[in-house]
Design a protein around this motif. Structure first.
Motif, mmCIF file in Angstrom:
data_model
loop_
_atom_site.group_PDB
_atom_site.id
_atom_site.type_symbol
_atom_site.label_atom_id
_atom_site.label_comp_id
_atom_site.label_asym_id
_atom_site.label_seq_id
_atom_site.Cartn_x
_atom_site.Cartn_y
_atom_site.Cartn_z
ATOM 1 N N ASP A 1 -12.656 5.131 13.833
ATOM 2 C CA ASP A 1 -12.037 6.169 14.698
ATOM 3 C C ASP A 1 -12.686 7.645 14.246
ATOM 4 O O ASP A 1 -13.240 8.337 14.910
ATOM 5 C CB ASP A 1 -10.576 6.207 14.493
ATOM 6 C CG ASP A 1 -10.101 7.343 15.501
ATOM 7 O OD1 ASP A 1 -10.308 7.181 16.717
ATOM 8 O OD2 ASP A 1 -9.134 7.993 14.943
ATOM 9 N N THR B 1 -13.568 0.011 8.046
ATOM 10 C CA THR B 1 -11.839 -0.029 8.400
ATOM 11 C C THR B 1 -11.961 0.613 10.110
ATOM 12 O O THR B 1 -12.848 1.338 10.439
ATOM 13 C CB THR B 1 -11.171 0.787 7.501
ATOM 14 O OG1 THR B 1 -11.265 2.147 7.622
ATOM 15 C CG2 THR B 1 -11.208 0.343 6.389
ATOM 16 N N ASP C 1 -9.918 3.037 10.827
ATOM 17 C CA ASP C 1 -9.809 4.356 10.412
ATOM 18 C C ASP C 1 -10.985 5.064 10.435
ATOM 19 O O ASP C 1 -11.313 6.050 10.854
ATOM 20 C CB ASP C 1 -9.046 4.781 9.204
ATOM 21 C CG ASP C 1 -7.704 4.445 9.571
ATOM 22 O OD1 ASP C 1 -6.966 4.304 10.720
ATOM 23 O OD2 ASP C 1 -6.775 4.521 8.429
#
Length: 83
Positions: free
Chosen positions: A53, A48, A50
């Motif tokens: 990151d 993903t 997220d």
């Protein structure tokens, strides 16, 4: 699927240790090192954005790094057709 290319800069004397630390992170693979310039090119793959990151921030937070910059980021569906 999320794949990023990240350019990591360290002092030339700290390259070996930085390569070891970066390479130990989940989903991260070291592709190129330049000992004269203290440069490491890594690829990071996650499920993903997220996670992508969070992984990038983990790299940025490693001790001894001068910088870690996102070079490119691909995100898309993993349909199994990718070689």
């Amino acid at each position: 699927m999320n794949v990023s290319s990240i350019i990591v800069r360290v002092s030339p004397e700290g390259l070996e240790e930085a390569v070891r630390r970066v390479g130990e992170l989940p989903g991260v693979e070291v592709h190129v090192t330049d000992s004269a310039r203290g440069c490491i090119v890594v690829a990071q793959e996650t499920g993903t954005t997220d996670e992508q990151d969070a992984g990038f921030r983990r790299i940025q937070g490693l001790p001894g790094l001068l910088s870690a910059d996102l070079d490119c980021h691909y995100f898309g569906e993993d349909d199994g057709d990718t070689p």
